[in-house]
Design an enzyme around this catalytic site. Structure first.
Site, PDB file in Angstrom:
ATOM      1  N   CYS A 197       4.595  -2.366  -8.291  1.00 56.16           N
ATOM      2  CA  CYS A 197       3.238  -1.986  -7.897  1.00 56.16           C
ATOM      3  C   CYS A 197       3.246  -0.787  -6.926  1.00 56.16           C
ATOM      4  CB  CYS A 197       2.499  -3.202  -7.350  1.00 56.16           C
ATOM      5  SG  CYS A 197       0.729  -3.049  -7.507  1.00 56.16           S
ATOM      6  N   GLU A 202       0.876  -1.184   0.000  1.00 53.50           N
ATOM      7  CA  GLU A 202       0.000   0.000   0.000  1.00 53.50           C
ATOM      8  C   GLU A 202       0.906   1.225   0.000  1.00 53.50           C
ATOM      9  OE1 GLU A 202      -3.071   2.370  -0.176  1.00 53.50           O
ATOM     10  OE2 GLU A 202      -1.731   2.635   1.531  1.00 53.50           O
ATOM     11  N   GLU A 207       7.494 -11.104  -8.404  1.00 53.07           N
ATOM     12  CA  GLU A 207       7.894 -11.898  -7.228  1.00 53.07           C
ATOM     13  C   GLU A 207       6.823 -12.918  -6.842  1.00 53.07           C
ATOM     14  OE1 GLU A 207       6.656  -8.970  -7.200  1.00 53.07           O
ATOM     15  OE2 GLU A 207       5.407  -8.661  -5.427  1.00 53.07           O
ATOM     16  N   HIS A 266       3.507  -7.983 -10.473  1.00 52.87           N
ATOM     17  CA  HIS A 266       4.265  -8.602  -9.375  1.00 52.87           C
ATOM     18  C   HIS A 266       5.100  -9.808  -9.823  1.00 52.87           C
ATOM     19  CE1 HIS A 266       2.371  -6.579  -5.869  1.00 52.87           C
ATOM     20  NE2 HIS A 266       1.358  -6.438  -6.699  1.00 52.87           N
TER      21      HIS A 266
HETATM   22  N1  GLN Z   1      -3.269  -0.273  -4.783  1.00 53.60           N
HETATM   23  C1  GLN Z   1      -2.011  -0.169  -4.102  1.00 53.60           C
HETATM   24  C2  GLN Z   1      -1.608   1.303  -3.959  1.00 53.60           C
HETATM   25  O1  GLN Z   1      -2.213   2.145  -4.560  1.00 53.60           O
HETATM   26  C3  GLN Z   1      -0.923  -0.941  -4.826  1.00 53.60           C
HETATM   27  C4  GLN Z   1      -1.292  -2.414  -4.845  1.00 53.60           C
HETATM   28  C5  GLN Z   1      -0.118  -3.339  -4.869  1.00 53.60           C
HETATM   29  O2  GLN Z   1       1.010  -2.988  -4.563  1.00 53.60           O
HETATM   30  N2  GLN Z   1      -0.404  -4.596  -5.167  1.00 53.60           N
HETATM   31  O3  GLN Z   1      -0.720   1.609  -3.252  1.00 53.60           O
END
Ligand code: GLN
Length: 203
Positions: A78, A47, A181, A179
């Site tokens: 991400c 997040e 990983e 991702h």
């Molecule tokens: N939705 C998350 C964000 O905005 C990212 C999601 C993820 O890392 N899988 O930070």
């Protein structure tokens, strides 16, 4: 060669397992001084608001910027990609006010694929990591961001069929919406390790 994985929140263990599987010395990074003897760093998914806030509390934002300024490779997956971006938007918010390392010359959109397609998987052709190998890369997207704008110094590495950029590189910075990983395919990690070797002058 020693690679750090920012271990404040999110999917850091999976990156560490992948790197260890490739025989690379790897450390979980939580403190600024742990950056000192690293050759490269991964900022994992999770997040991005939380990662940015905790990084601010741990006084990591400036040291991370310095790490990048030294030419050391950093890869954001991400949420990590969001943390690296200079500018972030989200549906209903032209600009997100969230703490960022903010070093990559891109604008990204958070949670870009909407609720209906929250998470999805697809095979991507990514010539730069495939080295002539025909096997596509299986990409896993989880509430993923996308690149809305990438400036001239940034190269798109992977695109969805509709042209959406989902992986990009700017010199020593690498960013993926998805991702690697969470797969058993080490080719993206190997690509990043090659960036690190090149930066160390041992390619
Ligand atoms: N939705 C998350 C964000 O905005 C990212 C999601 C993820 O890392 N899988 O930070």
């Amino acid at each position: 060669m020693k690679i750090g994985v920012l271990a404040l929140q999110g999917a850091f263990r999976e990156h560490i397992e992948m790197l260890r599987g490739l025989g690379v010395e790897t450390v979980e990074v939580r403190l600024p001084e742990q950056l000192r003897d690293l050759d490269g760093l991964i900022i994992p998914g999770g997040e991005s608001t939380t990662i940015g806030k905790v990084a601010t509390q741990y006084n990591l934002i400036e040291p991370l910027r310095e790490f990048v300024a030294q030419g050391k490779p950093v890869w954001g997956t991400c949420a990590g990609m969001i943390v690296l971006a200079k500018e972030v938007g989200m549906a209903g918010h032209a600009v997100m006010r969230q703490p960022l390392v903010g070093v990559m010359d891109v604008r990204v959109k958070r949670n870009a694929f909407g609720r209906q397609v929250d998470s999805f998987e697809t095979d991507l052709d990514i010539p730069e990591i495939q080295n002539g190998d025909k096997t596509p890369f299986h990409a896993i997207f989880i509430r993923a961001p996308l690149f809305e704008t990438v400036n001239a110094n940034v190269r798109a590495l992977a695109k969805l069929d509709d042209g959406t950029i989902v992986a990009a590189r700017e010199n020593n910075l690498l960013a993926t919406s998805f991702h690697p990983e969470l797969t058993h395919d080490p080719r993206f990690h190997q690509y990043f390790l090659n960036m690190v070797r090149a930066a160390r002058g041992t390619a």
